[in-house]
Design a protein around this motif. Structure first.
Motif, PDB file in Angstrom:
ATOM      1  N   GLY A 133       7.972 -55.628 -68.948  1.00 35.66           N
ATOM      2  CA  GLY A 133       6.937 -56.479 -69.508  1.00 35.66           C
ATOM      3  C   GLY A 133       7.328 -58.212 -68.673  1.00 35.66           C
ATOM      4  O   GLY A 133       7.555 -58.230 -67.852  1.00 35.66           O
TER       5      GLY A 133
ATOM      6  N   CYS B 107       3.998 -50.451 -62.536  1.00 33.52           N
ATOM      7  CA  CYS B 107       3.200 -51.138 -63.433  1.00 33.52           C
ATOM      8  C   CYS B 107       3.190 -52.631 -62.539  1.00 33.52           C
ATOM      9  O   CYS B 107       3.815 -52.626 -61.911  1.00 33.52           O
ATOM     10  CB  CYS B 107       4.174 -51.606 -64.529  1.00 33.52           C
TER      11      CYS B 107
ATOM     12  N   CYS C 141       2.773 -49.721 -67.598  1.00 36.15           N
ATOM     13  CA  CYS C 141       3.777 -48.793 -67.880  1.00 36.15           C
ATOM     14  C   CYS C 141       3.555 -48.353 -69.004  1.00 36.15           C
ATOM     15  O   CYS C 141       3.726 -47.102 -69.617  1.00 36.15           O
ATOM     16  CB  CYS C 141       5.279 -49.717 -67.790  1.00 36.15           C
ATOM     17  N   SER C 142       3.176 -49.440 -70.434  1.00 38.61           N
ATOM     18  CA  SER C 142       2.838 -49.216 -71.289  1.00 38.61           C
ATOM     19  C   SER C 142       1.295 -49.648 -72.073  1.00 38.61           C
ATOM     20  O   SER C 142       1.217 -50.535 -71.360  1.00 38.61           O
ATOM     21  CB  SER C 142       3.734 -49.961 -72.161  1.00 38.61           C
TER      22      SER C 142
ATOM     23  N   CYS D 229       1.593 -53.551 -71.919  1.00 37.10           N
ATOM     24  CA  CYS D 229       1.626 -54.136 -70.351  1.00 37.10           C
ATOM     25  C   CYS D 229      -0.139 -54.562 -70.768  1.00 37.10           C
ATOM     26  O   CYS D 229      -0.268 -55.300 -70.417  1.00 37.10           O
ATOM     27  CB  CYS D 229       1.966 -53.562 -69.388  1.00 37.10           C
TER      28      CYS D 229
HETATM   29 ZN    ZN Z   1       4.601 -52.200 -67.314  1.00 34.10          ZN
END
Ligand code: ZN
Length: 179
Positions: free
Chosen positions: A18, A140, A161-162, A165
């Motif tokens: 992040g 990401c 990635c998540s 994010c």
């Molecule tokens: Zn990320």
């Protein structure tokens, strides 16, 4: 095995998660971090400092594979995986599965933590890159984040990635539109 590859890269290679800066775990704490990463309820590996350093080096190679595959540079990804396969001496072997029957595993050239994990992970990545799953290895795209992931979505359209994010980028795009 590609999931384990992600875990190793994301925990052991420096960059950003992040917007948070990630550093390689310092010498002295590495063994503990690696042990926690690999441990499962039925598997508690012994990890020494040398093995932890080996895992960090392995993670650095794995990052090269993910970063290359993510931008479609499959030549670099494949060459890096080939080096790992040779270094680890990955050999396919059928092992008795826990629930009965047989399961295909890849073993390394010696009973060593890094070699064993490296052999399995390199083979997993080789299987992905050698099939239409190559595009599933991602990096990401939520700047400055550089954590890696395996895209298991149906439409292979994952970019982050998540969800963290993803929301951050959505909010940024929204703000940009409002200006
Ligand atoms: Zn990320």
């Amino acid at each position: 095995m590609t999931e384990q590859a992600c875990k190793l890269v994301n925990a052991l290679t420096p960059g950003h998660d992040g917007t948070r800066v990630v550093a390689t775990p310092p010498v002295g704490r590495r063994a503990e971090v690696v042990r926690d990463l690999l441990a499962r309820p039925d598997y508690k590996p012994q990890v020494g400092e040398a093995a932890a350093d080996g895992m960090v080096a392995l993670a650095e190679s794995l990052r090269i594979v993910f970063a290359a595959a993510a931008v479609g540079d499959l030549d670099t990804a494949a060459t890096t995986v080939n080096v790992l396969l040779r270094e680890m001496g990955s050999v396919p072997q059928l092992d008795r599965a826990r629930g009965g029957g047989w399961a295909l595993h890849f073993h390394g050239r010696e009973p060593d933590l890094v070699v064993g994990w490296g052999a399995g992970i390199a083979a997993g990545l080789a299987l992905a890159i050698g099939s239409d799953l190559a595009g599933r290895l991602g990096l990401c795209q939520a700047d400055p984040c550089d954590r890696v992931f395996v895209d298991t979505s149906k439409n292979a359209g994952r970019r982050f990635c998540s969800t963290r994010c993803q929301s951050r980028m959505k909010a940024a795009a929204h703000r940009a539109r409002q200006k």
